[in-house]
Design a protein around this motif. Structure first.
Motif, PDB file in Angstrom:
ATOM      1  N   ARG A 379       0.957  -1.181  -0.131  1.00 56.15           N
ATOM      2  CA  ARG A 379       0.022   0.086   0.197  1.00 56.15           C
ATOM      3  C   ARG A 379       0.812   1.215   0.163  1.00 56.15           C
ATOM      4  NH1 ARG A 379      -5.337  -0.567   0.754  1.00 56.15           N
ATOM      5  NH2 ARG A 379      -5.980  -2.444   1.480  1.00 56.15           N
ATOM      6  N   GLU A 380       1.984   1.149   0.582  1.00 56.79           N
ATOM      7  CA  GLU A 380       2.760   2.507   0.570  1.00 56.79           C
ATOM      8  C   GLU A 380       3.327   2.892  -0.771  1.00 56.79           C
ATOM      9  OE1 GLU A 380       2.442   4.316   3.203  1.00 56.79           O
ATOM     10  OE2 GLU A 380       0.787   2.763   3.839  1.00 56.79           O
ATOM     11  N   THR A 381       3.187   1.971  -1.890  1.00 55.91           N
ATOM     12  CA  THR A 381       3.886   2.426  -3.086  1.00 55.91           C
ATOM     13  C   THR A 381       2.950   2.984  -4.356  1.00 55.91           C
ATOM     14  OG1 THR A 381       3.857   0.054  -3.541  1.00 55.91           O
ATOM     15  CG2 THR A 381       5.822   0.775  -2.475  1.00 55.91           C
ATOM     16  N   SER A 382       3.546   3.229  -5.166  1.00 60.68           N
ATOM     17  CA  SER A 382       2.815   3.627  -6.519  1.00 60.68           C
ATOM     18  C   SER A 382       3.476   3.101  -7.688  1.00 60.68           C
ATOM     19  CB  SER A 382       2.943   5.214  -6.657  1.00 60.68           C
ATOM     20  OG  SER A 382       4.231   5.751  -6.687  1.00 60.68           O
ATOM     21  N   ILE A 383       2.471   2.958  -8.648  1.00 60.61           N
ATOM     22  CA  ILE A 383       2.715   2.228  -9.989  1.00 60.61           C
ATOM     23  C   ILE A 383       2.119   3.256 -10.794  1.00 60.61           C
ATOM     24  CG2 ILE A 383       2.188   0.282 -11.532  1.00 60.61           C
ATOM     25  CD1 ILE A 383       1.856  -1.464  -9.139  1.00 60.61           C
ATOM     26  N   LEU A 384       2.990   3.775 -11.987  1.00 63.67           N
ATOM     27  CA  LEU A 384       2.348   4.360 -13.217  1.00 63.67           C
ATOM     28  C   LEU A 384       2.301   3.224 -14.288  1.00 63.67           C
ATOM     29  CD1 LEU A 384       1.415   7.211 -14.322  1.00 63.67           C
ATOM     30  CD2 LEU A 384       3.814   7.692 -14.740  1.00 63.67           C
ATOM     31  N   VAL A 385       1.104   3.360 -14.845  1.00 67.17           N
ATOM     32  CA  VAL A 385       0.946   2.515 -16.091  1.00 67.17           C
ATOM     33  C   VAL A 385       0.720   3.522 -17.215  1.00 67.17           C
ATOM     34  CG1 VAL A 385      -0.608   0.964 -17.317  1.00 67.17           C
ATOM     35  CG2 VAL A 385      -0.158   0.693 -14.591  1.00 67.17           C
ATOM     36  N   ASN A 386       1.390   3.276 -18.211  1.00 63.60           N
ATOM     37  CA  ASN A 386       1.219   4.065 -19.505  1.00 63.60           C
ATOM     38  C   ASN A 386      -0.309   3.431 -20.065  1.00 63.60           C
ATOM     39  OD1 ASN A 386       1.452   6.070 -21.430  1.00 63.60           O
ATOM     40  ND2 ASN A 386       3.103   5.151 -22.378  1.00 63.60           N
ATOM     41  N   LEU A 387      -1.228   4.249 -20.108  1.00 69.46           N
ATOM     42  CA  LEU A 387      -2.488   3.845 -20.860  1.00 69.46           C
ATOM     43  C   LEU A 387      -2.408   4.316 -22.233  1.00 69.46           C
ATOM     44  CD1 LEU A 387      -5.028   2.297 -19.862  1.00 69.46           C
ATOM     45  CD2 LEU A 387      -6.397   4.337 -19.941  1.00 69.46           C
ATOM     46  N   SER A 388      -1.846   3.513 -22.931  1.00 69.40           N
ATOM     47  CA  SER A 388      -1.224   3.840 -24.405  1.00 69.40           C
ATOM     48  C   SER A 388      -2.407   4.143 -25.579  1.00 69.40           C
ATOM     49  CB  SER A 388      -0.227   2.771 -24.908  1.00 69.40           C
ATOM     50  OG  SER A 388      -1.112   1.575 -24.909  1.00 69.40           O
ATOM     51  N   GLY A 389      -3.536   3.807 -25.193  1.00 73.25           N
ATOM     52  CA  GLY A 389      -4.637   3.726 -26.143  1.00 73.25           C
ATOM     53  C   GLY A 389      -5.950   3.456 -25.520  1.00 73.25           C
ATOM     54  N   ARG A 390      -7.015   3.787 -26.200  1.00 81.16           N
ATOM     55  CA  ARG A 390      -8.340   3.579 -25.745  1.00 81.16           C
ATOM     56  C   ARG A 390      -9.108   2.422 -26.467  1.00 81.16           C
ATOM     57  NH1 ARG A 390     -10.113   9.039 -27.990  1.00 81.16           N
ATOM     58  NH2 ARG A 390     -10.722   8.729 -30.319  1.00 81.16           N
ATOM     59  N   GLY A 391      -9.889   1.731 -25.980  1.00 81.67           N
ATOM     60  CA  GLY A 391     -10.512   0.638 -26.613  1.00 81.67           C
ATOM     61  C   GLY A 391     -11.607   0.521 -27.365  1.00 81.67           C
ATOM     62  N   ASP A 392     -11.916   1.721 -27.959  1.00 79.17           N
ATOM     63  CA  ASP A 392     -13.091   1.926 -29.121  1.00 79.17           C
ATOM     64  C   ASP A 392     -12.826   0.717 -30.143  1.00 79.17           C
ATOM     65  OD1 ASP A 392     -12.905   4.247 -27.571  1.00 79.17           O
ATOM     66  OD2 ASP A 392     -13.952   5.383 -28.876  1.00 79.17           O
ATOM     67  N   LYS A 393     -11.522   0.690 -30.701  1.00 81.67           N
ATOM     68  CA  LYS A 393     -11.411  -0.265 -31.764  1.00 81.67           C
ATOM     69  C   LYS A 393     -11.423  -1.602 -31.481  1.00 81.67           C
ATOM     70  CE  LYS A 393      -6.460  -0.573 -30.484  1.00 81.67           C
ATOM     71  NZ  LYS A 393      -6.462  -1.915 -30.243  1.00 81.67           N
ATOM     72  N   ASP A 394     -11.660  -2.111 -30.236  1.00 80.99           N
ATOM     73  CA  ASP A 394     -11.509  -3.518 -29.724  1.00 80.99           C
ATOM     74  C   ASP A 394     -12.748  -4.020 -29.138  1.00 80.99           C
ATOM     75  OD1 ASP A 394      -8.660  -4.005 -30.155  1.00 80.99           O
ATOM     76  OD2 ASP A 394      -8.381  -2.604 -28.180  1.00 80.99           O
ATOM     77  N   VAL A 395     -13.819  -3.060 -29.083  1.00 86.34           N
ATOM     78  CA  VAL A 395     -14.959  -3.216 -28.387  1.00 86.34           C
ATOM     79  C   VAL A 395     -15.766  -4.658 -28.880  1.00 86.34           C
ATOM     80  CG1 VAL A 395     -17.452  -2.412 -27.923  1.00 86.34           C
ATOM     81  CG2 VAL A 395     -15.395  -1.101 -27.213  1.00 86.34           C
ATOM     82  N   ASP A 396     -15.958  -4.373 -30.494  1.00 89.60           N
ATOM     83  CA  ASP A 396     -16.703  -5.268 -31.259  1.00 89.60           C
ATOM     84  C   ASP A 396     -15.961  -6.823 -31.318  1.00 89.60           C
ATOM     85  OD1 ASP A 396     -18.589  -3.474 -31.874  1.00 89.60           O
ATOM     86  OD2 ASP A 396     -17.795  -3.224 -33.708  1.00 89.60           O
ATOM     87  N   PHE A 397     -14.917  -6.829 -31.338  1.00 92.41           N
ATOM     88  CA  PHE A 397     -14.053  -7.931 -31.300  1.00 92.41           C
ATOM     89  C   PHE A 397     -14.126  -8.652 -29.739  1.00 92.41           C
ATOM     90  CE2 PHE A 397     -10.056 -10.357 -30.064  1.00 92.41           C
ATOM     91  CZ  PHE A 397     -10.119 -11.333 -31.126  1.00 92.41           C
ATOM     92  N   VAL A 398     -13.972  -7.936 -28.802  1.00 94.19           N
ATOM     93  CA  VAL A 398     -14.118  -8.427 -27.485  1.00 94.19           C
ATOM     94  C   VAL A 398     -15.579  -9.028 -27.126  1.00 94.19           C
ATOM     95  CG1 VAL A 398     -13.903  -7.866 -24.833  1.00 94.19           C
ATOM     96  CG2 VAL A 398     -12.210  -7.104 -26.545  1.00 94.19           C
ATOM     97  N   VAL A 399     -16.369  -8.325 -27.316  1.00 94.10           N
ATOM     98  CA  VAL A 399     -17.989  -8.858 -26.947  1.00 94.10           C
ATOM     99  C   VAL A 399     -18.194  -9.881 -27.931  1.00 94.10           C
ATOM    100  CG1 VAL A 399     -20.196  -8.078 -27.527  1.00 94.10           C
ATOM    101  CG2 VAL A 399     -18.623  -6.524 -26.620  1.00 94.10           C
TER     102      VAL A 399
END
Length: 410
Positions: A379-399
């Motif tokens: 709990r006393e630490t931090s992680i920074l994730v690069n959220l490199s892109g949004r998932g609009d392009k993947d929605v149909d495939f994932v569903v």
């Protein structure tokens, strides 16, 4: 008594020949070498040109929408019960990913060189959309090569590219994915290097592209460093980013490489299994080899030819990787791990439902590993994730492929 490990400052790379230690370089035919030398010389001039820097920064601010914010994912952090997770929101950039950062730089360089057309490959379509966007803005023609499999899978991005005026040209050989798109684009480029410029979509390819794309993407890490200090009063304990070619990861990592207290993790696709052709875990399972004009870790057969690869994330299914990532692996400065398809999909839904953010499947690999790491760090630490892109392009495939497990469809 344990021996204290001395931290060694990160060297200035690449050298004049484009080498990152034992990796990189320019292993290409003489015809293409002359062209790359021209691009390299032009880039060396403009990177120091105050007018170019100002023009690019103006576009970042007023066209892309930079700086991209950092978001504290409190709900996800609380659910995981470990480190605090922060997201660098590259998904909020114009075109929906980090790719626009280097595409604008490459388009400006093409204009300086007097080219009339940009030519490139794309996997998930984010580089293709970003380059088509930059080409439209600069008044350039644009040809995007994309594997037939990815064209079907990433239909929304294909439509976007066409709306922006680009030609989307299918790669129909091999597995019909990213590696084959690169093959096809290089072949077309060699037929006319006078009027076209190849705008490589990651920190791969012959010199100067691994350096040039890194430099343009380094804005991500420079922003993140200041933002984390402002938000938390300290640097993050760990950085996490997905790695295919590796541009978003290098973009984040570069600003922190000389901070010994910041651990770094690159996350590759373990795909369906570690059987040949079922993953693209290059740094995990590959060995040094040559692909597309440069040396790097490579998934290869007994003859040294690139193996077929696979990932649920079209932007990650490449048998090679950026030469600087290969160098960082050997130095031990960055640790590389792999996440499989099911773990990535689970992370896709976790972020969507706990924070209201639908991530790209590429970024979901980083999120999945960050979730594991958060529980380890505490709990006393931090992680920074690069959220490199949004998932609009993947929605149909994932569903279509995973919806029954996660969604009740009426």
């Amino acid at each position: 008594m344990s021996e204290t490990k001395t931290f060694v400052p990160y060297p200035e790379v690449p050298d004049a020949q484009g080498n990152f230690g034992d990796y990189g370089g320019s292993i290409i035919p003489p015809q293409l070498k002359a062209v790359m030398d021209e691009i390299s010389q032009a880039y060396e001039e403009i990177r120091r040109d105050p007018a170019f820097i100002e023009e690019l920064q103006t576009l970042y601010t007023h066209f892309v929408g930079r700086p991209s914010p950092i978001f504290h994912a409190r709900n996800l952090s609380e659910h995981l019960g470990g480190a605090e997770i922060f997201l660098k929101r590259e998904d909020l950039n114009h075109t929906g990913a980090h790719k626009i950062n280097h595409c604008l730089g490459e388009a400006l360089l093409a204009k300086k060189l007097g080219k009339r057309k940009l030519i490139a490959e794309t996997g998930a379509g984010q580089h293709g959309v970003a380059l088509a966007t930059a080409a439209a803005l600069m008044g350039l023609e644009c040809d995007i090569y994309m594997g037939e499999v990815d064209i079907a899978k990433e239909h929304p991005n294909v439509v976007r590219m066409k709306i922006l005026g680009a030609r989307v040209i299918p790669a129909t050989h091999g597995r019909k994915t990213l590696k084959e798109a690169v093959d096809a684009a290089f072949e077309a480029y060699l037929k006319d290097t006078d009027s076209q410029m190849y705008a490589i979509g990651s920190v791969v390819g012959p010199h100067p592209f691994p350096m040039m794309v890194r430099d343009f993407q380094s804005v991500v890490g420079r922003e993140a460093r200041g933002q984390m200090m402002e938000m938390t009063g300290r640097l993050p304990d760990a950085l996490v980013a997905c790695v295919g070619g590796g541009s978003n990861a290098i973009g984040l990592f570069t600003a922190f490489l000389n901070d010994p207290g910041v651990a770094m993790y690159g996350v590759e696709p373990a795909g369906r299994s570690y059987e040949r052709g079922e993953h693209a875990a290059t740094l995990t399972l590959g060995k040094p080899g040559v692909i597309h004009g440069f040396k790097c870790y490579l998934l290869q057969d007994e003859q040294g030819q690139p193996e077929e690869v696979y990932s649920i994330a079209s932007g990650l299914d490449y048998p090679g990787v950026g030469p600087e990532h290969s160098f960082l692996k050997d130095l031990g400065r960055v640790q590389y791990h792999a996440i499989n398809d099911l773990e990535a999909v689970d992370a896709f839904f976790q972020l969507s439902r706990r924070e209201g953010i639908i991530p790209a499947l590429e970024s979901s690999h980083a999120l999945a590993y960050a979730a594991k790491l958060a529980r380890e760090l505490g709990r006393e630490t931090s992680i920074l994730v690069n959220l490199s892109g949004r998932g609009d392009k993947d929605v149909d495939f994932v569903v279509e492929h995973y919806g029954k497990k996660y969604i009740t469809l009426d």
